[in-house]
Design a protein around this motif. Structure first.
Motif, PDB file in Angstrom:
ATOM      1  N   TYR A  68      64.046  61.084 -20.289  1.00 56.05           N
ATOM      2  CA  TYR A  68      64.416  60.933 -18.881  1.00 56.05           C
ATOM      3  C   TYR A  68      65.008  62.627 -18.602  1.00 56.05           C
ATOM      4  O   TYR A  68      64.925  63.081 -17.694  1.00 56.05           O
ATOM      5  CB  TYR A  68      65.655  59.964 -18.444  1.00 56.05           C
ATOM      6  N   ASN A  69      66.016  62.956 -19.531  1.00 57.80           N
ATOM      7  CA  ASN A  69      66.364  64.385 -19.460  1.00 57.80           C
ATOM      8  C   ASN A  69      65.429  65.453 -19.303  1.00 57.80           C
ATOM      9  O   ASN A  69      65.534  66.409 -18.352  1.00 57.80           O
ATOM     10  CB  ASN A  69      67.475  64.651 -20.727  1.00 57.80           C
ATOM     11  N   VAL A  70      64.320  65.301 -20.013  1.00 56.95           N
ATOM     12  CA  VAL A  70      63.221  66.056 -20.031  1.00 56.95           C
ATOM     13  C   VAL A  70      62.220  65.995 -18.579  1.00 56.95           C
ATOM     14  O   VAL A  70      61.847  66.778 -17.983  1.00 56.95           O
ATOM     15  CB  VAL A  70      62.384  65.864 -21.112  1.00 56.95           C
ATOM     16  N   HIS A  91      71.341  57.069 -13.415  1.00 61.69           N
ATOM     17  CA  HIS A  91      70.328  58.643 -13.604  1.00 61.69           C
ATOM     18  C   HIS A  91      71.420  59.538 -13.133  1.00 61.69           C
ATOM     19  O   HIS A  91      71.058  60.512 -13.107  1.00 61.69           O
ATOM     20  CB  HIS A  91      69.224  58.413 -13.557  1.00 61.69           C
ATOM     21  N   ASN A  92      72.473  59.114 -12.285  1.00 58.61           N
ATOM     22  CA  ASN A  92      73.399  60.230 -11.749  1.00 58.61           C
ATOM     23  C   ASN A  92      73.622  61.435 -12.481  1.00 58.61           C
ATOM     24  O   ASN A  92      73.504  62.687 -12.078  1.00 58.61           O
ATOM     25  CB  ASN A  92      74.751  59.510 -11.291  1.00 58.61           C
ATOM     26  N   ALA A  93      73.738  61.289 -14.052  1.00 56.11           N
ATOM     27  CA  ALA A  93      74.392  62.424 -14.455  1.00 56.11           C
ATOM     28  C   ALA A  93      73.137  63.079 -14.855  1.00 56.11           C
ATOM     29  O   ALA A  93      73.361  64.531 -14.692  1.00 56.11           O
ATOM     30  CB  ALA A  93      74.910  62.091 -15.850  1.00 56.11           C
ATOM     31  N   ALA A  98      70.473  68.446 -13.620  1.00 56.66           N
ATOM     32  CA  ALA A  98      69.178  69.216 -13.543  1.00 56.66           C
ATOM     33  C   ALA A  98      69.055  69.921 -12.195  1.00 56.66           C
ATOM     34  O   ALA A  98      68.176  70.567 -11.850  1.00 56.66           O
ATOM     35  CB  ALA A  98      68.086  68.325 -13.662  1.00 56.66           C
ATOM     36  N   GLY A  99      70.013  69.670 -11.234  1.00 53.83           N
ATOM     37  CA  GLY A  99      69.814  70.496 -10.104  1.00 53.83           C
ATOM     38  C   GLY A  99      70.424  69.727  -8.827  1.00 53.83           C
ATOM     39  O   GLY A  99      70.690  69.998  -7.744  1.00 53.83           O
ATOM     40  N   TRP A 162      69.440  57.288 -23.026  1.00 50.69           N
ATOM     41  CA  TRP A 162      69.247  56.522 -21.897  1.00 50.69           C
ATOM     42  C   TRP A 162      70.517  56.603 -20.981  1.00 50.69           C
ATOM     43  O   TRP A 162      71.763  56.783 -21.684  1.00 50.69           O
ATOM     44  CB  TRP A 162      69.075  55.218 -21.934  1.00 50.69           C
ATOM     45  N   GLY A 163      70.596  56.401 -19.798  1.00 50.44           N
ATOM     46  CA  GLY A 163      71.890  56.327 -18.954  1.00 50.44           C
ATOM     47  C   GLY A 163      72.772  55.088 -19.581  1.00 50.44           C
ATOM     48  O   GLY A 163      74.080  55.376 -19.369  1.00 50.44           O
ATOM     49  N   CYS A 164      72.007  54.071 -20.029  1.00 53.92           N
ATOM     50  CA  CYS A 164      73.103  52.905 -20.162  1.00 53.92           C
ATOM     51  C   CYS A 164      73.821  53.123 -21.544  1.00 53.92           C
ATOM     52  O   CYS A 164      74.721  52.608 -21.637  1.00 53.92           O
ATOM     53  CB  CYS A 164      72.257  51.610 -20.577  1.00 53.92           C
TER      54      CYS A 164
END
Length: 332
Positions: A68-70, A91-93, A98-99, A162-164
């Motif tokens: 996800y970060n990628v 996925h807020n973080a 990322a902008g 992962w966000g979780c």
């Protein structure tokens, strides 16, 4: 004279068709690079978007599976075009780092009322009257879910990154469970396969999951398993978000939505695609049903393509409505 009129009419019609088609293909000659995570159950959602883009003339490249970060970084940089499973707030973080809104276009709700939380088998819940995860502070209760003999409850958690991951670790700390509960991480699908095996063997299970996902159709809440409440709302990084639901339940996660997120500059240059991303909507139940078919063996790329085509055919008027709205946006 009549033959000339007929011939002229025929030629006019013949040449009018390509022109009309050209007007209806605002994406002609434009390449699209979709990305998703390594969760193959996300392919269905991603493919429906791809099929709609192709209908508008876009050249959609094969889906790339990335972390996800990628995914967010690639979209922000313009190396990828869209992600169909941008979770809010999970996925807020990643989105912000990322902008945020400066880098991304994210309008409309693709999937709504996606749930997350912790569940245990119904048999153990009823036998020991377990309704809240805070009860696992009691070493005796925690030990019921110990599968490796270390005295701690084994929580089937989620993949690193992962966000979780951050949400679960925050909960364990906030609710005083770090001494009695172990957050097991690794390949989620493999870990859940082990968890389901334990359930079938009649052993207690404790796990984190989300909807839409096939787990909810295999271990059905209310029939096989039960959701656990949390004692109070607590989000990572001090985020002030109330997770209590309208029905009074609190599973520790607010109701989530999934959005189609795209590179902002690309979306501005492609109003048809931007409008498409905004208006598309997919029911959670339909995703769960497709994911279950995958779990039951229909998991090849050809299978998923077939599922996608069948869904579009069954919802043709809805699908065509999205395309028409997108075309109108391109002509403004």
């Amino acid at each position: 004279m009549k033959k000339s009129i007929i011939l002229a009419t025929a030629l006019t019609t013949l040449f009018a068709v390509p022109l009309a088609n050209a007007e209806n293909l605002p994406g002609k000659g434009i390449k699209v690079s979709p990305v998703q995570s390594t969760i193959s159950e996300e392919t269905f959602q991603t493919l429906i978007v791809a099929k709609a883009l192709e209908k508008l003339g876009y050249e959609v490249e094969p889906i790339k599976e990335v972390d996800y970060n990628v995914a967010y970084a690639s979209i922000a940089n313009g190396d990828a075009t869209y992600l169909a499973v941008s979770w809010v707030p999970l996925h807020n973080a990643q989105y912000e780092s990322a902008g945020g809104d400066k880098a991304f276009y994210r309008q409309g709700d693709y999937v709504v009322n996606a749930a997350q939380g912790y569940l245990i088998d119904k048999k153990t819940a009823q036998k020991y009257n377990i309704t809240n995860i805070e009860q696992l502070k009691d070493p005796k209760i925690a030990k019921l879910f110990d599968s490796n003999g270390n005295g701690k409850a084994d929580l089937t958690g989620c993949n690193p990154g992962w966000g979780c991951e951050a949400a679960i670790n925050n909960h364990l700390k906030a609710y005083g469970l770090e001494k009695t509960v172990e957050h097991n991480q690794g390949n989620y699908s493999a870990m859940m396969a082990d968890t389901i095996t334990r359930y079938k063997e009649g052993k207690p299970i404790l796990y984190y999951t989300w909807t839409p996902y096939w787990i909810g159709d295999v271990l059905k809440p209310g029939r096989d398993v039960t959701w656990l409440d949390v004692p109070f709302s607590s989000m990572p990084n001090g985020e002030k978000t109330e997770t209590k639901l309208p029905n009074g339940k609190n599973y520790g996660f607010p109701p989530s939505t999934m959005h189609i997120v795209a590179n902002k500059k690309w979306a501005q240059e492609n109003p048809a695609a931007a409008k498409l991303f905004e208006v598309m909507k997919l029911p959670v139940a339909d995703i769960n049903a497709q994911n279950l078919r995958m779990h039951n063996g229909q998991s090849s790329q050809a299978d998923i393509q077939r599922h996608t085509d069948a869904w579009i055919k069954a919802h043709q008027s809805t699908f065509d409505g999205w395309i028409e709205q997108a075309r109108q946006a391109a002509n403004k």
